[in-house]
Design a protein around this motif. Structure first.
Motif, short mmCIF file in Angstrom:
data_model
loop_
_atom_site.label_atom_id
_atom_site.label_comp_id
_atom_site.label_asym_id
_atom_site.label_seq_id
_atom_site.Cartn_x
_atom_site.Cartn_y
_atom_site.Cartn_z
N PRO A 21 11.32 3.98 -3.89
CA PRO A 21 10.52 3.51 -5.02
C PRO A 21 9.96 4.68 -5.83
O PRO A 21 9.74 5.77 -5.30
CB PRO A 21 9.40 2.71 -4.34
CG PRO A 21 9.31 3.27 -2.96
CD PRO A 21 10.72 3.65 -2.59
N ALA A 22 9.75 4.42 -7.10
CA ALA A 22 9.21 5.45 -7.98
C ALA A 22 7.79 5.81 -7.56
O ALA A 22 7.04 4.97 -7.09
CB ALA A 22 9.22 4.97 -9.42
N ARG A 23 7.44 7.08 -7.75
CA ARG A 23 6.07 7.49 -7.50
C ARG A 23 5.36 7.52 -8.85
O ARG A 23 5.71 8.30 -9.74
CB ARG A 23 5.99 8.86 -6.85
CG ARG A 23 4.55 9.20 -6.45
CD ARG A 23 4.43 10.57 -5.84
NE ARG A 23 3.16 10.69 -5.12
CZ ARG A 23 2.69 11.83 -4.64
NH1 ARG A 23 3.37 12.95 -4.80
NH2 ARG A 23 1.54 11.87 -4.00
N VAL A 24 4.37 6.68 -8.99
CA VAL A 24 3.60 6.59 -10.22
C VAL A 24 2.24 7.21 -9.99
O VAL A 24 1.54 6.85 -9.02
CB VAL A 24 3.44 5.11 -10.68
CG1 VAL A 24 2.51 5.03 -11.89
CG2 VAL A 24 4.80 4.52 -11.02
N ALA A 40 1.33 -1.40 -10.86
CA ALA A 40 2.47 -0.55 -10.53
C ALA A 40 2.86 -0.73 -9.07
O ALA A 40 4.05 -0.79 -8.72
CB ALA A 40 2.13 0.91 -10.81
N ALA A 45 6.19 0.30 -6.82
CA ALA A 45 6.05 1.75 -6.84
C ALA A 45 5.10 2.25 -5.76
O ALA A 45 4.20 1.53 -5.31
CB ALA A 45 5.57 2.22 -8.21
N CYS A 174 5.51 13.39 -9.87
CA CYS A 174 5.61 11.95 -10.14
C CYS A 174 6.90 11.65 -10.89
O CYS A 174 7.50 12.53 -11.51
CB CYS A 174 4.42 11.47 -10.95
SG CYS A 174 4.30 12.17 -12.61
N ASP A 175 7.30 10.39 -10.83
CA ASP A 175 8.40 9.90 -11.65
C ASP A 175 7.89 9.34 -12.96
O ASP A 175 8.62 9.31 -13.96
CB ASP A 175 9.16 8.79 -10.89
CG ASP A 175 9.78 9.30 -9.61
OD1 ASP A 175 10.63 10.21 -9.70
OD2 ASP A 175 9.40 8.83 -8.53
N ALA A 429 6.30 1.60 -13.24
CA ALA A 429 6.93 1.34 -11.95
C ALA A 429 8.40 0.97 -12.09
O ALA A 429 9.24 1.34 -11.27
CB ALA A 429 6.19 0.22 -11.22
#
Length: 442
Positions: A21-24, A40, A45, A174-175, A429
């Motif tokens: 998962p994306a890091r927000v 998010a 995320a 972060c993404d 996210a």
């Protein structure tokens, strides 16, 4: 991750992206940041919320005089109208997350709300800290990592993409990054304009930062002599360079150097801009808006006849608060001890005119630190209203007061913070991309 609490039934998160998962990273723990972080996480995320103060939500706890005016039940067209020229930017966010969605959100989290005069919505307890407590429990259930005491010094940018933030000696990767740092009003709550500096470092243009919803200064007027006096059902007309530009009805209060209260705050944004432009500003207060000139004159004739032997100052106590009587007599050029029955027609006319047109010069406004919200901020033309994504930097999103969005009092500003936070969090996210636009009109 938390269960279906909040808006997962209203707006599905969509299919999970391939890979981890994306890091927000969400910067700022105010209303917009709290909502963005939780949404998010709901969208899949891994989320880190960075807050410079010892605890998030300090400004949220003092809004609405400590009662937290969450939103307003006005219909969408009327709601948008309270934001002026930038109102249309919010249409997309409000279509996705508007007042009914917010009320459902709080209801699912166990926060009871009440709707009061003017469509304003408050927590039923009347206690703003309860709202923050609900958010903190929700974020914990969503798995959001909340890190207080984290002041961001700069963004990590490369080739038009944000990849992290620097906080002291630590770099946090972060993404996607959501800037929800608030404005520059109430600096003791942590709103010190950090987001403006960070946005500028990323190449974003700022609309001039200035106070909104701020008390006004009326030096050289009798306002200070009535400090502490609060009036209801007053009509205030705003004149700029001699032309009527706006009017508002409701409550106002006199301060040591001018005026405050809902009526004043409503028109203050226009006053600030006029004063910045070097224009002359005056307020005309109608102290008896329920009576036209003819009816008011009949009231004065009746009172003066029925109490003809009493001094005028005593008779005026039936029309005005005690603190205003001496001011009224001086402004109308009348003597306090004159028997009411001896007042001539011309003198009564002067008094009647003053009651309907109490003129106060506006010479300034209180500083930005005392404003309820900040006007100006990140130019909304450089932000995609469908996602809150930057049009200039990939992976960068904005939410809340850091944007050039401001309304008058009544719950409108908090709803905008919640809605833009909701949209920015979910968009970040899900990795929704907005192509960079190098040809933004400046």
């Amino acid at each position: 991750m938390c269960a279906s609490t909040s808006c997962s039934s209203t707006e599905p998160a969509g299919p999970a992206p391939a890979g981890p998962p994306a890091r927000v990273v969400v910067v700022g723990g105010g209303a917009a940041g709290l909502m963005a972080a939780g949404q998010a996480a709901l969208a899949g995320a891994r989320v880190v919320l960075l807050e410079k103060m010892a605890r998030p939500g300090r400004k949220l706890c003092i809004t609405g005089k400590g009662r937290c005016n969450l939103t307003n039940v006005a219909p969408l067209p009327e709601f948008l109208g309270h934001f002026g020229a930038t109102g249309p930017f919010l249409r997309q966010a409000f279509h996705r997350f508007f007042t009914p969605h917010l009320l459902d959100f709080f209801d699912e989290l166990g926060l009871e709300t009440v709707t009061e005069r003017g469509g304003r919505v408050f927590p039923a307890s009347g206690k703003a800290p309860e709202v923050l407590a609900v958010f903190e429990r929700w974020l914990a259930g969503c798995g959001v990592e909340v890190r207080p005491g984290m002041a961001i010094s700069r963004l990590v940018l490369a080739e038009g993409t944000v990849s992290g933030v620097v906080c002291g000696s630590e770099t946090i990767a972060c993404d996607a990054l959501v800037l929800a740092t608030g404005g520059a009003s109430y600096p003791l709550t942590g709103s010190t304009g950090d987001g403006y500096r960070l946005a500028e470092s990323a190449g974003h243009r700022l609309v001039a930062i200035r106070p909104a919803l701020v008390p006004l200064i009326a030096q050289g007027s009798p306002a200070g002599r009535m400090a502490g006096l609060q009036l209801r059902n007053i009509r205030a007309r705003l004149f700029i360079d001699g032309k009527k530009r706006e009017e508002a009805f409701g409550e106002l209060a006199f301060t040591e150097d001018g005026l405050s209260g809902p009526v004043i705050l409503t028109i203050s944004g226009r006053v600030v801009d006029a004063l910045r432009a070097g224009q002359t500003v005056q307020l005309l207060l109608d102290l008896k808006p329920a009576l036209d000139e003819k009816k008011l004159d009949a009231r004065l004739v009746r009172d003066f006849e029925q109490r003809r032997k009493e001094p005028l100052a005593a008779v005026l106590r039936g029309l005005l608060p005690r603190e205003m009587v001496a001011v009224a007599l001086e402004e109308a050029g009348l003597a306090a001890e004159t028997p009411a029955g001896a007042i001539r027609s011309e003198e009564r006319k002067r008094l009647r005119h003053w009651l309907k047109n109490f003129r106060l010069p506006v010479t300034g406004h209180r500083p930005l630190a005392e404003a309820i919200v900040t006007a100006g901020g990140v130019d909304t033309r450089e932000v995609d209203p469908r996602t809150m994504a930057s049009r200039l930097v990939r992976g960068l999103y904005f939410a809340g007061e850091v944007l050039d969005l401001q309304a008058d009092t009544g719950g409108y500003n908090l709803q905008a913070a919640f809605a833009t936070g909701w949209l920015a969090g979910r968009s970040a996210a899900q990795g929704e991309k907005t192509p960079r636009a190098q040809d933004i009109a400046r």
